[in-house]
Motif scaffolding. Structure first.
Motif, PDB file in Angstrom:
ATOM      1  N   PRO A   4       0.820  -1.210   0.000  1.00  0.00           N
ATOM      2  CA  PRO A   4       0.000   0.000   0.000  1.00  0.00           C
ATOM      3  C   PRO A   4       0.853   1.260   0.000  1.00  0.00           C
ATOM      4  CG  PRO A   4       0.004  -1.014   2.168  1.00  0.00           C
ATOM      5  CD  PRO A   4       0.738  -1.940   1.248  1.00  0.00           C
ATOM      6  N   ILE A   5       0.328   2.274  -0.629  1.00  0.00           N
ATOM      7  CA  ILE A   5       0.971   3.591  -0.631  1.00  0.00           C
ATOM      8  C   ILE A   5       0.126   4.494   0.254  1.00  0.00           C
ATOM      9  CG2 ILE A   5       1.609   5.580  -2.035  1.00  0.00           C
ATOM     10  CD1 ILE A   5       1.967   3.685  -4.374  1.00  0.00           C
ATOM     11  N   THR A   6       0.776   5.183   1.133  1.00  0.00           N
ATOM     12  CA  THR A   6       0.072   6.039   2.079  1.00  0.00           C
ATOM     13  C   THR A   6      -0.580   7.224   1.380  1.00  0.00           C
ATOM     14  OG1 THR A   6       0.347   7.337   4.080  1.00  0.00           O
ATOM     15  CG2 THR A   6       2.193   7.305   2.584  1.00  0.00           C
ATOM     16  N   ASP A   7      -1.662   7.743   1.958  1.00  0.00           N
ATOM     17  CA  ASP A   7      -2.341   8.911   1.401  1.00  0.00           C
ATOM     18  C   ASP A   7      -1.684  10.211   1.844  1.00  0.00           C
ATOM     19  OD1 ASP A   7      -4.221   7.388   0.046  1.00  0.00           O
ATOM     20  OD2 ASP A   7      -5.638   7.418   1.703  1.00  0.00           O
ATOM     21  N   THR A   8      -0.874  10.147   2.893  1.00  0.00           N
ATOM     22  CA  THR A   8      -0.187  11.332   3.369  1.00  0.00           C
ATOM     23  C   THR A   8       1.189  11.424   2.713  1.00  0.00           C
ATOM     24  OG1 THR A   8       0.764  10.142   5.246  1.00  0.00           O
ATOM     25  CG2 THR A   8      -1.356  11.216   5.602  1.00  0.00           C
ATOM     26  N   ASN A   9       1.798  12.575   2.838  1.00  0.00           N
ATOM     27  CA  ASN A   9       3.127  12.775   2.257  1.00  0.00           C
ATOM     28  C   ASN A   9       4.168  12.136   3.171  1.00  0.00           C
ATOM     29  OD1 ASN A   9       5.557  13.708   1.271  1.00  0.00           O
ATOM     30  ND2 ASN A   9       4.777  15.742   0.812  1.00  0.00           N
ATOM     31  N   PRO A  10       4.793  11.038   2.747  1.00  0.00           N
ATOM     32  CA  PRO A  10       5.749  10.349   3.609  1.00  0.00           C
ATOM     33  C   PRO A  10       7.071  11.095   3.780  1.00  0.00           C
ATOM     34  CG  PRO A  10       5.703   9.308   1.463  1.00  0.00           C
ATOM     35  CD  PRO A  10       4.623  10.352   1.466  1.00  0.00           C
ATOM     36  N   ALA A  26       9.904   4.302  -0.053  1.00  0.00           N
ATOM     37  CA  ALA A  26      10.433   3.314  -1.000  1.00  0.00           C
ATOM     38  C   ALA A  26       9.326   2.758  -1.880  1.00  0.00           C
ATOM     39  CB  ALA A  26      11.130   2.187  -0.246  1.00  0.00           C
ATOM     40  N   ASN A  27       8.183   2.446  -1.291  1.00  0.00           N
ATOM     41  CA  ASN A  27       7.049   1.923  -2.063  1.00  0.00           C
ATOM     42  C   ASN A  27       6.557   2.939  -3.085  1.00  0.00           C
ATOM     43  OD1 ASN A  27       7.150  -0.447  -0.645  1.00  0.00           O
ATOM     44  ND2 ASN A  27       5.511   0.105   0.768  1.00  0.00           N
ATOM     45  N   MET A  28       6.485   4.200  -2.675  1.00  0.00           N
ATOM     46  CA  MET A  28       6.014   5.237  -3.589  1.00  0.00           C
ATOM     47  C   MET A  28       7.006   5.446  -4.728  1.00  0.00           C
ATOM     48  SD  MET A  28       4.866   9.127  -2.858  1.00  0.00           S
ATOM     49  CE  MET A  28       3.415   8.553  -1.997  1.00  0.00           C
ATOM     50  N   CYS A  29       8.289   5.408  -4.419  1.00  0.00           N
ATOM     51  CA  CYS A  29       9.313   5.595  -5.459  1.00  0.00           C
ATOM     52  C   CYS A  29       9.241   4.494  -6.512  1.00  0.00           C
ATOM     53  CB  CYS A  29      10.700   5.643  -4.836  1.00  0.00           C
ATOM     54  SG  CYS A  29      10.997   7.147  -3.894  1.00  0.00           S
ATOM     55  N   ARG A  30       8.926   3.282  -6.085  1.00  0.00           N
ATOM     56  CA  ARG A  30       8.791   2.176  -7.040  1.00  0.00           C
ATOM     57  C   ARG A  30       7.501   2.278  -7.842  1.00  0.00           C
ATOM     58  NH1 ARG A  30       9.539  -1.029  -2.606  1.00  0.00           N
ATOM     59  NH2 ARG A  30      11.720  -1.145  -2.090  1.00  0.00           N
ATOM     60  N   ASP A  32       5.282   5.009  -8.199  1.00  0.00           N
ATOM     61  CA  ASP A  32       4.985   6.253  -8.907  1.00  0.00           C
ATOM     62  C   ASP A  32       6.106   7.264  -8.656  1.00  0.00           C
ATOM     63  OD1 ASP A  32       3.887   8.421 -10.175  1.00  0.00           O
ATOM     64  OD2 ASP A  32       1.952   8.312  -9.159  1.00  0.00           O
ATOM     65  N   PRO A  33       7.225   7.120  -9.359  1.00  0.00           N
ATOM     66  CA  PRO A  33       8.374   7.995  -9.110  1.00  0.00           C
ATOM     67  C   PRO A  33       8.088   9.482  -9.310  1.00  0.00           C
ATOM     68  CG  PRO A  33       8.931   6.274 -10.705  1.00  0.00           C
ATOM     69  CD  PRO A  33       7.493   6.128 -10.382  1.00  0.00           C
ATOM     70  N   ARG A  34       7.273   9.812 -10.276  1.00  0.00           N
ATOM     71  CA  ARG A  34       6.960  11.239 -10.514  1.00  0.00           C
ATOM     72  C   ARG A  34       6.226  11.842  -9.326  1.00  0.00           C
ATOM     73  NH1 ARG A  34       5.118  11.045 -16.805  1.00  0.00           N
ATOM     74  NH2 ARG A  34       7.205  10.703 -17.633  1.00  0.00           N
ATOM     75  N   LYS A  35       5.268  11.107  -8.785  1.00  0.00           N
ATOM     76  CA  LYS A  35       4.530  11.581  -7.607  1.00  0.00           C
ATOM     77  C   LYS A  35       5.472  11.693  -6.416  1.00  0.00           C
ATOM     78  CE  LYS A  35       0.541  10.737  -4.689  1.00  0.00           C
ATOM     79  NZ  LYS A  35      -0.613   9.868  -4.431  1.00  0.00           N
ATOM     80  N   ALA A  36       6.379  10.750  -6.276  1.00  0.00           N
ATOM     81  CA  ALA A  36       7.340  10.792  -5.169  1.00  0.00           C
ATOM     82  C   ALA A  36       8.204  12.043  -5.254  1.00  0.00           C
ATOM     83  CB  ALA A  36       8.197   9.537  -5.175  1.00  0.00           C
ATOM     84  N   ILE A  37       8.641  12.399  -6.439  1.00  0.00           N
ATOM     85  CA  ILE A  37       9.459  13.600  -6.617  1.00  0.00           C
ATOM     86  C   ILE A  37       8.653  14.845  -6.272  1.00  0.00           C
ATOM     87  CG2 ILE A  37      10.598  15.046  -8.356  1.00  0.00           C
ATOM     88  CD1 ILE A  37      11.577  12.394  -9.632  1.00  0.00           C
ATOM     89  N   LEU A  38       7.417  14.910  -6.707  1.00  0.00           N
ATOM     90  CA  LEU A  38       6.571  16.062  -6.391  1.00  0.00           C
ATOM     91  C   LEU A  38       6.344  16.193  -4.889  1.00  0.00           C
ATOM     92  CD1 LEU A  38       3.902  15.823  -9.240  1.00  0.00           C
ATOM     93  CD2 LEU A  38       5.745  17.498  -9.011  1.00  0.00           C
ATOM     94  N   LEU A  39       6.068  15.079  -4.220  1.00  0.00           N
ATOM     95  CA  LEU A  39       5.848  15.116  -2.775  1.00  0.00           C
ATOM     96  C   LEU A  39       7.121  15.466  -2.020  1.00  0.00           C
ATOM     97  CD1 LEU A  39       3.429  12.108  -2.249  1.00  0.00           C
ATOM     98  CD2 LEU A  39       2.886  14.545  -2.251  1.00  0.00           C
ATOM     99  N   CYS A  40       8.253  15.035  -2.532  1.00  0.00           N
ATOM    100  CA  CYS A  40       9.535  15.373  -1.931  1.00  0.00           C
ATOM    101  C   CYS A  40       9.750  16.887  -1.979  1.00  0.00           C
ATOM    102  CB  CYS A  40      10.649  14.631  -2.654  1.00  0.00           C
ATOM    103  SG  CYS A  40      12.289  14.860  -1.951  1.00  0.00           S
ATOM    104  N   ARG A  41       9.497  17.473  -3.124  1.00  0.00           N
ATOM    105  CA  ARG A  41       9.615  18.930  -3.271  1.00  0.00           C
ATOM    106  C   ARG A  41       8.637  19.642  -2.355  1.00  0.00           C
ATOM    107  NH1 ARG A  41       9.652  19.085  -9.694  1.00  0.00           N
ATOM    108  NH2 ARG A  41      11.854  18.691 -10.019  1.00  0.00           N
TER     109      ARG A  41
END
Length: 56
Positions: A4-10, A26-30, A32-41
């Motif tokens: 599962p991918i969390t609904d909050t920004n990890p 790690a799960n989000m990066c695998r 949906d990498p684009r979403k992970a980058i956006l959430l990181c920013r």
């Protein structure tokens, strides 16, 4: 195996300055990498620390 991918920004740190759930990142990066980058920013994290640009 579905993870599962969390609904909050990890990437958002807790009050102690620690990342609460590295597995969620790690799960989000695998998944949906684009979403992970956006959430990181969005969390104000340095992209180079989480997503190193390795040309090799």
């Amino acid at each position: 195996m579905n993870t599962p991918i969390t609904d909050t920004n990890p990437f958002i740190r807790d009050k102690d300055g620690k990342i609460p759930n590295l597995t969620a990142i790690a799960n989000m990066c695998r998944a949906d990498p684009r979403k992970a980058i956006l959430l990181c920013r969005e969390a104000g994290e340095k992209l180079d620390a989480w997503f190193p640009m390795n040309p090799k």
